[in-house]
Design an enzyme around this catalytic site. Structure first.
Site, PDB file in Angstrom:
ATOM      1  N   LYS A 198       0.894  -1.167   0.000  1.00 62.98           N
ATOM      2  CA  LYS A 198       0.000   0.000   0.000  1.00 62.98           C
ATOM      3  C   LYS A 198       0.930   1.214   0.000  1.00 62.98           C
ATOM      4  O   LYS A 198       1.418   1.641   1.044  1.00 62.98           O
ATOM      5  CB  LYS A 198      -0.880  -0.031   1.253  1.00 62.98           C
ATOM      6  CG  LYS A 198      -2.216   0.698   1.148  1.00 62.98           C
ATOM      7  CD  LYS A 198      -2.126   2.143   0.836  1.00 62.98           C
ATOM      8  CE  LYS A 198      -1.670   2.987   1.992  1.00 62.98           C
ATOM      9  NZ  LYS A 198      -1.371   4.390   1.607  1.00 62.98           N
ATOM     10  N   GLY A 247       7.320   5.373   7.741  1.00 65.12           N
ATOM     11  CA  GLY A 247       6.443   6.541   7.796  1.00 65.12           C
ATOM     12  C   GLY A 247       6.636   7.264   9.115  1.00 65.12           C
ATOM     13  O   GLY A 247       7.686   7.151   9.755  1.00 65.12           O
ATOM     14  N   SER A 248       5.608   7.990   9.523  1.00 64.65           N
ATOM     15  CA  SER A 248       5.752   8.840  10.702  1.00 64.65           C
ATOM     16  C   SER A 248       5.674   8.010  11.990  1.00 64.65           C
ATOM     17  O   SER A 248       5.054   6.941  12.030  1.00 64.65           O
ATOM     18  CB  SER A 248       4.655   9.898  10.708  1.00 64.65           C
ATOM     19  OG  SER A 248       3.389   9.276  10.820  1.00 64.65           O
ATOM     20  N   THR A 249       6.272   8.527  13.046  1.00 62.14           N
ATOM     21  CA  THR A 249       6.224   7.856  14.345  1.00 62.14           C
ATOM     22  C   THR A 249       4.782   7.761  14.829  1.00 62.14           C
ATOM     23  O   THR A 249       4.363   6.742  15.383  1.00 62.14           O
ATOM     24  CB  THR A 249       7.113   8.614  15.349  1.00 62.14           C
ATOM     25  OG1 THR A 249       8.472   8.543  14.866  1.00 62.14           O
ATOM     26  CG2 THR A 249       7.054   8.005  16.741  1.00 62.14           C
ATOM     27  N   GLY A 300       3.115   4.943  12.990  1.00 59.73           N
ATOM     28  CA  GLY A 300       3.735   3.693  13.427  1.00 59.73           C
ATOM     29  C   GLY A 300       3.203   3.241  14.781  1.00 59.73           C
ATOM     30  O   GLY A 300       2.950   2.063  15.022  1.00 59.73           O
ATOM     31  N   GLU A 347      10.288   1.794  10.286  1.00 59.74           N
ATOM     32  CA  GLU A 347      11.308   2.837  10.096  1.00 59.74           C
ATOM     33  C   GLU A 347      10.573   4.154  10.176  1.00 59.74           C
ATOM     34  O   GLU A 347       9.745   4.467   9.322  1.00 59.74           O
ATOM     35  CB  GLU A 347      12.030   2.641   8.761  1.00 59.74           C
ATOM     36  CG  GLU A 347      13.373   3.349   8.724  1.00 59.74           C
ATOM     37  CD  GLU A 347      13.281   4.667   7.984  1.00 59.74           C
ATOM     38  OE1 GLU A 347      13.208   5.707   8.681  1.00 59.74           O
ATOM     39  OE2 GLU A 347      13.270   4.653   6.746  1.00 59.74           O
ATOM     40  N   CYS A 375      14.072  11.214   6.232  1.00 61.20           N
ATOM     41  CA  CYS A 375      13.845  10.868   7.646  1.00 61.20           C
ATOM     42  C   CYS A 375      15.111  11.044   8.470  1.00 61.20           C
ATOM     43  O   CYS A 375      15.027  11.267   9.668  1.00 61.20           O
ATOM     44  CB  CYS A 375      13.266   9.473   7.791  1.00 61.20           C
ATOM     45  SG  CYS A 375      13.801   8.339   6.549  1.00 61.20           S
TER      46      CYS A 375
HETATM   47  P1  ADP Z   1       2.716  11.276   6.261  1.00 59.53           P
HETATM   48  O1  ADP Z   1       1.744  11.890   7.240  1.00 59.53           O
HETATM   49  O2  ADP Z   1       3.975  12.030   6.170  1.00 59.53           O
HETATM   50  O3  ADP Z   1       2.125  10.915   4.944  1.00 59.53           O
HETATM   51  P2  ADP Z   1       2.294   8.690   7.373  1.00 59.53           P
HETATM   52  O4  ADP Z   1       3.078   7.933   8.381  1.00 59.53           O
HETATM   53  O5  ADP Z   1       0.923   9.105   7.753  1.00 59.53           O
HETATM   54  O6  ADP Z   1       3.177   9.908   6.954  1.00 59.53           O
HETATM   55  O7  ADP Z   1       2.193   7.867   6.016  1.00 59.53           O
HETATM   56  C1  ADP Z   1       3.021   6.790   5.666  1.00 59.53           C
HETATM   57  C2  ADP Z   1       2.171   5.690   5.074  1.00 59.53           C
HETATM   58  O8  ADP Z   1       1.286   5.213   6.081  1.00 59.53           O
HETATM   59  C3  ADP Z   1       1.299   6.118   3.902  1.00 59.53           C
HETATM   60  O9  ADP Z   1       1.283   5.079   2.930  1.00 59.53           O
HETATM   61  C4  ADP Z   1      -0.060   6.280   4.546  1.00 59.53           C
HETATM   62  O10 ADP Z   1      -1.134   6.100   3.642  1.00 59.53           O
HETATM   63  C5  ADP Z   1      -0.034   5.164   5.557  1.00 59.53           C
HETATM   64  N1  ADP Z   1      -0.984   5.314   6.662  1.00 59.53           N
HETATM   65  C6  ADP Z   1      -1.447   6.461   7.220  1.00 59.53           C
HETATM   66  N2  ADP Z   1      -2.318   6.186   8.204  1.00 59.53           N
HETATM   67  C7  ADP Z   1      -2.427   4.832   8.294  1.00 59.53           C
HETATM   68  C8  ADP Z   1      -3.163   3.916   9.111  1.00 59.53           C
HETATM   69  N3  ADP Z   1      -3.988   4.342  10.055  1.00 59.53           N
HETATM   70  N4  ADP Z   1      -3.006   2.589   8.912  1.00 59.53           N
HETATM   71  C9  ADP Z   1      -2.157   2.140   7.960  1.00 59.53           C
HETATM   72  N5  ADP Z   1      -1.446   2.947   7.152  1.00 59.53           N
HETATM   73  C10 ADP Z   1      -1.566   4.280   7.300  1.00 59.53           C
END
Ligand code: ADP
Length: 504
Positions: free
Chosen positions: A200, A253-255, A258, A276, A310
């Site tokens: 995804k 992605g973001s903490t 995560g 990560e 990052c």
């Molecule tokens: P940013 O806010 O910088 O886009 P995210 O950590 O939100 O960073 O995004 C990284 C990935 O995580 C993207 O592919 C995003 O669609 C996905 N993502 C965001 N929210 C969720 C969630 N609740 N469950 C699974 N994946 C998510």
């Protein structure tokens, strides 16, 4: 300074690809979303729509996981000779290399980064990771282990371990290096170890990974081994995380996201997780450093990829004696950066990826100003179209300001002075994160003292942003769990089985 050059609207070698419909890859076929819905993706320099993409949701994730499950449980991929898997992954790496220019343009148009950066970084590093992991495919092995007879007195065992793939791997990835992180850092190792995957990708940058999916089929990756479902995090992403048939999640992605993901995993089937996450990395310049190299290197560590890295070295610490000289040099470096469309060969820095990211970064810039930090350079939007932010440096900061503590993910850094090595190590470690760190010095003792004392997954000495396929990358503290890249990443996609054969 930092004038935005007139914006380019040409699609170059990406034109034919952008003109196509962009669908989901499920079980080796390109399909529309079950709902029939689509979403738009923008060029962040012009704010114009460049493509529409099928919008996957929970039903599409379910179909993709079913395909990946079938391909893992009954398909050829985990069972094929390692040499055959190696050959296919090697070919995929070759195809990425051969299509470098087109992929770099797609990446630039969707993400904003300069083509010339994607051409020397994102795309060749992705190809190299496929080549590196193709070789790893031959090395999934085990050990014969000498054992004792405590459990069954007098027993003799032939005891051995064997590494096996984890199964169906769900990958969730971000928009800053859309192809490199999704395909290179995450997928290549998972595939080499014999897993099947459902990816995804970030909804902000859906395009380059779709072109990659085409190349994967061309390389001979069997149906169901790579599935790509575009969609939103809260919908498609959340379904992948909670899916009971998924054995492992690899997330970059973001903490914040995560953390939420871990809660969902805990409430579902306790799948394995690699994370990560964010960073707020220190970059330390000692007075004995080669200052020209240090100033240029530290500036690159902040501003490379629009600061959307990052491990960007955004907390800069400079030894007292050279502080004024380094600040002046950093200001010059920031002023030299030419902003513009990523497709213009003169552009050094493109726009931020989205309106959202632009708003986030500008809110940190405003917070820095209202907290009393001094803007040494930049501090404003550039141009009046596109998500351009001037390269920005703050001085006269204190450790409690949000611009010092929080990840900004844009071209913004703080500069502080220090006079004592132990004090700077303490301040460098005064963070929730631990992804990267930089040290600039010609003194071997300082190098090793600081490299040892810093709590971070990667330490760059007299360099920054070096990402070799063979070296692990990941975070201490709240920057993550586990490692991407290198042998460790391959092993993270395996389970170890222990086998006891009683011989007497
Ligand atoms: P940013 O806010 O910088 O886009 P995210 O950590 O939100 O960073 O995004 C990284 C990935 O995580 C993207 O592919 C995003 O669609 C996905 N993502 C965001 N929210 C969720 C969630 N609740 N469950 C699974 N994946 C998510």
């Amino acid at each position: 300074m930092n004038v935005v050059t007139p914006l380019t609207t040409t699609f170059g070698p990406a034109e034919a690809f952008l003109g196509k419909g962009h669908r989901l890859l499920i079980d080796g076929k390109w399909v529309e979303a079950e709902s029939g819905e689509v979403f738009e993706t923008l060029n962040p320099a012009t704010e114009q729509v460049i493509a529409t993409v099928a919008l996957g949701g929970t039903a599409d994730i379910d179909a993709a996981v079913a395909a990946a499950r079938k391909a893992f449980d009954a398909g050829p991929w985990p069972r094929m000779m390692p040499a055959e898997r190696q050959r296919i992954l090697q070919k995929l790496g070759d195809l990425i290399e051969e299509n470098c220019e087109e992929l770099a343009w797609i990446e630039s148009l969707d993400n904003g980064k300069p083509v010339k950066v994607a051409e020397v970084a994102d795309i060749p590093l992705t190809a190299d990771l496929f080549h590196y992991m193709a070789a790893q495919a031959r090395t999934r092995e085990g050990h014969v282990v000498p054992t004792s007879d405590f459990a069954i007195p007098g027993a003799e065992f032939h005891a051995y371990t064997v590494d096996e793939p984890v199964g169906v791997v769900g990958l969730i990835t971000p928009w800053n290096y859309p192809l490199l992180i999704a395909a290179g850092w995450q997928m290549a190792g998972a595939l080499a170890a014999g897993n099947t995957v459902v990816l995804k990708p970030s909804e902000v940058t859906p395009l380059s990974i779709t072109r990659f999916g085409e190349l994967a089929l061309e390389a001979g990756v069997p149906p169901g081994v790579i599935n790509i479902v575009q969609g939103y995090g809260a919908d498609a992403g959340a379904r992948l995380v909670e899916h009971p048939q998924v054995d492992k999640i690899g997330f970059t992605g973001s903490t914040r996201t995560g953390r939420g993901l871990l809660k969902a995993v805990a409430d579902s089937n306790l799948k394995k997780v690699t994370l990560e996450l964010g960073g707020k990395s220190p970059d330390i310049i000692f007075a004995d450093a080669d200052l020209d190299a240090a100033i240029a290197g530290v500036a690159m560590g902040v501003f490379f990829n629009q600061g959307e890295c990052c491990c960007a070295g955004t907390r800069i610490y400079v030894e007292d004696k050279v502080y004024d000289q380094v600040v002046a040099g950093m200001i010059d470096e920031a002023r030299k950066i030419r902003l513009g469309s990523g497709q213009d060969p003169d552009t050094d820095m493109g726009p931020l990826v989205s309106q959202n990211q632009f708003d986030t970064v500008m809110s940190y810039v405003d917070a820095g100003k209202s907290d009393g930090a001094k803007v040494a350079v930049g501090g404003a939007r550039a141009g009046d179209k596109g998500y351009f932010v001037q390269p920005t440096l703050f001085t006269e900061v204190n450790p409690n300001m949000s611009i010092v503590r929080e990840e900004i993910f844009g071209p913004v850094a703080t500069i502080e002075r220090f006079s004592d090595i132990n004090d700077v190590v303490r301040r460098a470690n005064d963070t929730d994160y631990g992804l990267g760190a930089g040290i600039w010095t010609t003194d071997a003792r300082k190098t090793h003292h600081v490299a040892k004392a810093i709590r971070a997954g990667t330490v760059f000495v007299n360099c920054y942003n070096v990402f070799d396929a063979a070296m692990p990358f990941g975070g201490y503290k709240q920057s993550g769990w586990g490692r991407n890249r290198g042998r460790q990443a391959f092993e993270a996609f395996t389970e170890t089985k222990a086998v006891y054969v009683k011989l007497n």
